[in-house]
Enzyme design. Structure first.
Site, PDB file in Angstrom:
ATOM      1  N   SER A  22       0.845  -1.196   0.000  1.00  0.00           N
ATOM      2  CA  SER A  22       0.000   0.000   0.000  1.00  0.00           C
ATOM      3  C   SER A  22       0.889   1.258   0.000  1.00  0.00           C
ATOM      4  CB  SER A  22      -0.935  -0.049   1.218  1.00  0.00           C
ATOM      5  OG  SER A  22      -1.980   0.856   1.083  1.00  0.00           O
ATOM      6  N   ASP A  59      -8.692  -5.626  -5.365  1.00  0.00           N
ATOM      7  CA  ASP A  59      -8.283  -4.522  -4.493  1.00  0.00           C
ATOM      8  C   ASP A  59      -8.675  -3.188  -5.130  1.00  0.00           C
ATOM      9  OD1 ASP A  59      -7.002  -2.723  -2.854  1.00  0.00           O
ATOM     10  OD2 ASP A  59      -4.973  -3.257  -3.520  1.00  0.00           O
ATOM     11  N   HIS A 100      -6.074  -6.497  -1.107  1.00  0.00           N
ATOM     12  CA  HIS A 100      -4.987  -5.543  -0.889  1.00  0.00           C
ATOM     13  C   HIS A 100      -3.714  -6.243  -0.378  1.00  0.00           C
ATOM     14  CE1 HIS A 100      -3.738  -1.440  -0.814  1.00  0.00           C
ATOM     15  NE2 HIS A 100      -3.657  -1.314   0.493  1.00  0.00           N
TER      16      HIS A 100
END
Lengths: 447, 447
Positions: B135, B389, B414
């Site tokens: 991320s 995601d 994710h």
């Protein structure tokens, strides 16, 4: 000589913190007369301005203009913040009671200025930009390509000593190369005489009468009255030797001073005989020095204290940069070189910096950020180095991969290849420019 | 679960100006038990910590540990400045009367912290370092390799939306992907019900009695009393839908909350029937929401105001970053998605930021510095993206050259690939990890 419009561009004072929204203007020179107006993707040749007034670099970097005419590029010379007229705090920029004004005088802030300026000039068009620079400007060009490969497709870094930093290059290399230049320029007596002169100066200046005599022989603007004055004068001589080696071009030039062709050879002509007598030696030195200080014959006196300095390189600004990031160790040993023995001492250097500018040098900043010797991931940079250039010792002389080009000019002084073509150019320089032009044209074709 | 020593490392507050010599400590987690002690050139696996307490990332990034055991690497998880216990001004860091404390909360300062830490840990040894991150941490890993290729030989950037910035990616993409996830998780009624719910909530909450009822049905910690409260609750629901899509793992997890396996499917199970009646719809929504808010069955109430937030992601810090550099436009259109129609307005956003933090966002900062879509000169980065995601819309899905690897996980949420191996992992994740391991091993072999 070269024509351009002078423009201004607003940049943030501090690109990297959110402490202040202050901004100021940097200057840049702009000429799109070579560009093909029908081509929205004209190349941009972008000179990453270094330590001085940008107009002076524009006039001393004729190769950029010649190549722009050939490849139909827009020419931009950007002035480095804190130099020329690009002062973040106007006339108050170097006010010593406001040392905080110096905080934003860094390589990273400067590169970001340039990245913003190119992005602005491009205005969304896919104009491939190539960075050009010589000396510190060449370092900036190389680093610009390393850190902003999305902004410049490549860089010509001429005589860029990006390895002249602590732990990367021996500190004596600059003076060793200079010595070699003086050994070979006319005959070997030149460097021998210079090597012997330090003692002769000390001996003469031991008495007040001798100090007076020294001032008279050299036509010094400021009399030598103290040991500090003498030392300042000897430091000045060392500067002159380095500068002459840098500007040792095969034709008359005005790069660091008005100079004849092959000025080191000219100087060494006055030192061709080995002097046994201190007086003779010192008088010959005076004639030799005049090659640098009074080639035009119009100078009243030798300004060894730089008090009325008219040099176009801004020593003040550069002094500050050496006290924050551009920490370049220099040392010398009288047994190997024509110089006095001098050590490099970071602690002492740092103390001086703090005293002068309230700055604490970060000697490993540049290596941490730009990688030092580790250039494996770098691409599209030409490192050109003249072997007559004392700075070549800190240059990149071996390509880390086949996307980095190293061009050696055996007969080249400091970024000779970046200068305008001249009938007196040695073949290696002509060839270097031809190769540089081909590589840059190829980058543009592939963009 | 995973073991480490907790250490501290001193970094300058401001790497990029010479205004202050202040410094502070960042935390890092260290484990060299996997490394071959006889090999002075052990690899370093360096997690570039993101928005939260670093211990939490260490526990949620099992792949780093598994691969370190296999390739005998030293494991380091570095805590991002301004998160966890790495506070530049201690407990005074977020003091709203001292907005200047936020000035150094930037990507560049953070990357430089990491560069210094690796250089320190290496202590002159040629230990090849690989960056890992998921991320925002994955964005940092990718940018770290781009800007410091001399420090890290490569990076695994898992679910790193480095293109989620103005002008690079359509602002509605996040919500469009989320909608698709809800459309396909159980049956298409799920997203239809959610799409209809906004109106139903508005209708119910039009009266005071309805507001009260809403609080009761959803077990809200804070009553809904005003239109602002209602809006905050609806924003919370939108957050939940996004979070559940991100954490839509095939096994129980505690990533953003304690969650069952395939939580979107679980939620959609409660919304499988198309409701004609607002009351039925809202009651089903309450059951559905509990999948996220009370999977453990131990929560007293739903904290839609985040007033007693125990999430391990630090929303406060992240809010600040979105107000300086991490300006990510989000918008939605009710005709394409299950969301309400919302525009993105930079001016309004900027005004809010200034009001909240005295910060003026720089929406194009990240693109200027890291190149946006122009990644041609980049090497040795793995961009992995799961198609389940919502962040994958801002990810790198096409390799700009053959030194950049794009790995798509059709069944991945994710940064699922960065998590510890699990028997329930879908084949695409198992395969992605295998390929990532091979590429990283190859980088190390070539170093």
């Amino acid at each position: 000589k070269f024509q351009y419009a002078i423009k201004e561009f607003t940049v943030p004072l501090d690109h990297f913190s959110f402490l202040s929204n202050a901004s100021f203007n940097i200057r840049y020179l702009y000429n799109d007369s070579y560009a093909d107006k029908k081509n929205p993707q004209s190349p941009i040749f972008f000179y990453t301005g270094n330590e001085g007034d940008i107009e002076w670099f524009a006039q001393n970097s004729g190769f950029v203009w010649e190549l722009a005419a050939k490849l139909r590029a827009v020419v931009v010379f950007a002035e480095h913040r804190y130099y020329g007229k690009s002062m973040p705090f106007g006339s108050d920029t170097f006010n010593s009671s406001k040392p905080e004004h110096l905080a934003y005088f860094t390589v990273e802030q400067t590169l970001e200025d340039y990245a913003m300026l190119i992005t602005f000039l491009r205005d969304g068009r896919a104009m491939p930009a190539v960075a050009f620079g010589g000396s510190y400007g060449g370092m900036l060009s190389a680093w610009f390509r390393m850190k902003y490969p999305h902004i410049v497709i490549g860089a010509l870094a001429a005589s860029a000593p990006i390895l002249q930093f602590p732990g990367l290059t021996p500190c004596e290399i600059f003076n060793r190369i200079t010595t070699t230049v003086y050994q070979t320029a006319y005959n070997a007596n030149c460097s021998v005489n210079i090597g012997k002169s330090w003692k002769a100066f000390e001996t003469l200046a031991a008495s007040d009468a001798g100090k007076k005599q020294l001032g008279d022989i050299f036509h010094l603007c400021d009399a030598i009255k103290t040991a500090d004055d003498l030392n300042e004068f000897l430091d000045f001589l060392e500067d002159v030797y380095g500068n002459l080696a840098m500007a040792n071009y095969p034709y008359n030039s005005t790069f660091l001073a008005p100079l004849p062709a092959n000025p080191v050879r000219q100087l060494c002509f006055y030192l061709k005989d080995l002097h046994q007598n201190d007086g003779d030696l010192i008088r010959s030195m005076a004639s030799a020095l005049a090659v640098y200080t009074n080639y035009t014959g119009t100078e009243k006196c030798v300004d060894y204290k730089y008090s009325s300095s008219s040099t176009t390189l801004d020593n003040k600004g550069w002094d500050i940069q050496t006290c924050n990031q551009m920490v370049m160790p220099f040392c010398s040993n009288s047994s190997d070189t024509m110089y006095r023995t001098k050590d490099w001492n970071l602690r002492e250097f740092s103390e001086k910096c703090y005293k002068k500018f309230r700055l604490t040098p970060k000697p490993y900043d540049i290596e941490l950020r730009y990688g030092g010797n580790n250039l494996e991931a770098v691409s599209n940079i030409i490192f050109s180095n003249g072997l007559l250039d004392p700075w070549s010792g800190g240059g990149v002389l071996q390509a880390p991969n086949n996307q980095v080009h190293v061009i050696i000019l055996p007969e080249g002084a400091h970024h000779l290849d970046l200068r305008q073509s001249n009938p007196s150019d040695p073949p290696s320089v002509v060839d270097a420019r031809r190769r540089e032009a081909a590589i840059i044209a190829e980058w543009i074709n592939q963009a």
